[in-house]
Each structure stands twice: as C-alpha cells, then as structure tokens.
Design an enzyme around this catalytic site. Structure first.
Site, PDB file in Angstrom:
ATOM      1  N   HIS A 138       2.914  -3.862  -7.192  1.00  0.00           N
ATOM      2  CA  HIS A 138       2.029  -3.615  -6.055  1.00  0.00           C
ATOM      3  C   HIS A 138       2.867  -3.558  -4.789  1.00  0.00           C
ATOM      4  O   HIS A 138       3.639  -4.470  -4.490  1.00  0.00           O
ATOM      5  CB  HIS A 138       0.990  -4.724  -5.938  1.00  0.00           C
ATOM      6  CG  HIS A 138       0.105  -4.583  -4.732  1.00  0.00           C
ATOM      7  ND1 HIS A 138      -0.812  -3.557  -4.600  1.00  0.00           N
ATOM      8  CD2 HIS A 138       0.022  -5.324  -3.599  1.00  0.00           C
ATOM      9  CE1 HIS A 138      -1.431  -3.676  -3.442  1.00  0.00           C
ATOM     10  NE2 HIS A 138      -0.942  -4.740  -2.818  1.00  0.00           N
ATOM     11  N   LYS A 159       1.203  -3.187   4.914  1.00  0.00           N
ATOM     12  CA  LYS A 159       2.227  -2.349   4.263  1.00  0.00           C
ATOM     13  C   LYS A 159       1.943  -0.859   4.480  1.00  0.00           C
ATOM     14  O   LYS A 159       2.844  -0.092   4.848  1.00  0.00           O
ATOM     15  CB  LYS A 159       2.270  -2.653   2.761  1.00  0.00           C
ATOM     16  CG  LYS A 159       2.623  -4.088   2.415  1.00  0.00           C
ATOM     17  CD  LYS A 159       2.716  -4.317   0.932  1.00  0.00           C
ATOM     18  CE  LYS A 159       1.382  -4.138   0.225  1.00  0.00           C
ATOM     19  NZ  LYS A 159       0.364  -5.144   0.638  1.00  0.00           N
ATOM     20  N   ASP A 177       0.433   1.598  -2.914  1.00  0.00           N
ATOM     21  CA  ASP A 177      -0.326   0.679  -3.753  1.00  0.00           C
ATOM     22  C   ASP A 177       0.346   0.418  -5.101  1.00  0.00           C
ATOM     23  O   ASP A 177       0.781  -0.688  -5.370  1.00  0.00           O
ATOM     24  CB  ASP A 177      -1.761   1.177  -3.964  1.00  0.00           C
ATOM     25  CG  ASP A 177      -2.636   0.099  -4.587  1.00  0.00           C
ATOM     26  OD1 ASP A 177      -2.482  -1.075  -4.201  1.00  0.00           O
ATOM     27  OD2 ASP A 177      -3.446   0.419  -5.470  1.00  0.00           O
TER      28      ASP A 177
END
Length: 302
Positions: A138, A159, A177
C-alpha cells in the site's frame, strides 16, 4: 510458480510459427533465454533445458555443415530434453530437418526477423519482468527526475496529494494505492501498477483523476526502478533530526535493502520540494558527493 505461455511470446513479438502450432500453450517458467551451442556438440552438463532456446546464425550455420545423419543426431539430442520452444532469429531458412523433429516431439518452432542479440535482449527483459517474484504494498510510486520513489504512510496522511504536487512540478506517477514491486535481480526492484489503477490518482475531496488526461502523457509512466523509500508521517514537535549527516536507514523488500527516509508533514511545509531534494541528494551520493563531507572539509581548511 509464475509462468508465461509460448503463445504469449508469439503474440508479444509477432513470431512466425513453423512447427508445433498446436502446442503453443506450453509454459515457460524460467527467465533468460539460452543458445544451445555446446549442446549441439554433445556437452550437456549445464544445459538450461527449461529456458527458451534461441538459434542464431552460428547455430544454424553449424547445423547446415553437418551431414544429414550427424544433423539429426545433434538435433535429436537437444530436442529430447523438451525445452518450451525453439526460436530461430534473422529469418533464417533451410529448417526442414528442425521442423520435422519439433513436429514429432510437439515442441513449437518459431521464427523472427530480428537479429539474435537484439531479440535475446528484448525477450530477456520481457520474461524477467513477467516471471519476477513480486509483492504488492500500500502506497504511491512516483518517478522524480528519473529516480523511482515509494511514498508510504498511514491512510489519509497525504501520499496521493503529495504525488499530485510532484506531478504538477513535472514529475511522473507510476502507481497509486496498490504498488506492485518486482524483484528483477538481487539488487533491482521494479515498481509498477496493478493494471486496474493505471494512470489513476485518488485525491480526497476531489475524487479519482486520470493524470494523463488531466496533465498530459508526460505525467505518467508504467514502471520505474525503486531506489528510495520515503515514509510520510504526522508532525511531532522536537522530533526532527538536524544532524549534518543522518545515519543511513533502509527498508527491505524481498531481501533487497532500499534507502529509507522519514519526512514529517505540517501545513505549509513544502513536502514535494523535500522529496525532490532527497531524490537529487541520492543521485549526488551515487556520484560520490557528500555535502556534509564538503562542509566539514571547509571547516578544517578555514
């Protein structure tokens, strides 16, 4: 174990099927191709028979010099190991004897117009990527000035927003992701996407965007070699380290150590700029330059 079918190889490189057209569902489980030169003269101690076998001009010319009886013996000794397939390069002809043996044994015989060295390089890269051990993590993967970086951190830390800021500065998104990491060698990790999220970036309060449509094709690339692991964390007062030379830290992915950096987030802090600085500083270190060493030298010389 991951495999690739011979048919995938045929489709990817537009190969001509000369024999064994009903056996192209045979699987390939080993990266890197092999040229059976020593095997044609009877040496089999290190025969990589599970690899794709490539026959270049040297191999085919040698077979042409043999008598028919010798040729059938040499070919038979190699074919009986049942490699996944044979590929003849340079559109070489006069392969009736080879076609006969491959048809008998059910082994695909393929042909390409490409030169041997170029074709082997292309197939090696293709197989190495498809058959490489891989994990999915992730995070976000970006390419900053040609340097592959993983951005990690807890959900909601920022992020994707940081990746968006980097894209606006002219850098490229690789994956958002779900980041797929492939181990190409004992020192090389390749970062890519899982296919489903290709070109997509999820931004809180905005939703899903297609970076290529929004910012042009230069905003995205399919893969990058990973050389930096950056963790984005929440701001902690008095937790930042101001040493001239930080102790190196690493994150391990599939037994490969990647340099690790932690960057704390705070409103108004130019995180994208800090990531650019980290990438450029890593590059300078690869060239043998250390700002801390130069600074200390100046102090000593003053």
């Amino acid at each position: 174990m991951k495999t690739v079918t011979v048919q995938e190889l045929v489709d990817r490189f537009s190969l001509e099927v000369l024999a064994g057209n009903m056996q192209t569902d045979r699987t390939i489980s080993k990266p890197w191709v092999h040229r059976p030169g020593l095997e044609f003269v009877g040496y089999f101690d290190f025969f990589s028979h599970a690899h794709v076998q490539v026959l270049g001009k040297k191999e085919i010319t040698y077979l042409h010099t043999l008598t028919e009886e010798e040729r059938m013996l040499r070919i038979g000794n190699v074919v009986r190991y049942h490699p996944p397939c044979f590929i003849v390069t340079g559109n070489q002809e006069g392969l009736k004897y080879l076609t006969q043996y491959c048809d008998q044994e059910g082994i695909p015989l393929l042909r390409t117009p490409l030169a041997t060295s170029k074709f082997m390089s292309l197939v090696d890269n293709f197989l190495a990527k498809l058959l490489a051990p891989e994990i999915t993590i992730h995070g976000v993967c970006v390419n900053v000035s040609g340097i592959g970086i993983i951005l990690r951190g807890k959900s909601g830390v920022g992020k994707s927003e940081t990746a968006h800021s980097l894209i606006r500065r002219g850098h490229r998104l690789v994956a958002d992701d779900s980041v797929v990491l492939k181990k190409l060698s004992s020192e090389t990790i390749l970062g890519t996407h899982d296919g489903k999220t290709r070109e997509f970036l999820a931004l809180r309060s905005i939703g899903l965007i297609n970076v290529s449509r929004l910012y042009g094709r230069g905003a995205f690339q399919d893969e990058t070699r990973i050389v930096l692991d950056i963790e984005l964390t929440k701001w902690e007062e008095h937790a930042l380290n101001n040493d001239l030379e930080l102790e190196p830290k690493f994150t391990e992915y599939m037994d490969i150590r990647i340099p690790h950096i932690e960057i704390q987030l705070q409103p108004g802090r130019d995180v994208a700029g800090l990531i650019e600085a980290a990438a450029n500083n890593w590059y300078l270190r690869q060239q043998g330059y250390s700002a801390a060493e130069e600074f200390m030298k100046r102090l000593q010389d003053s």
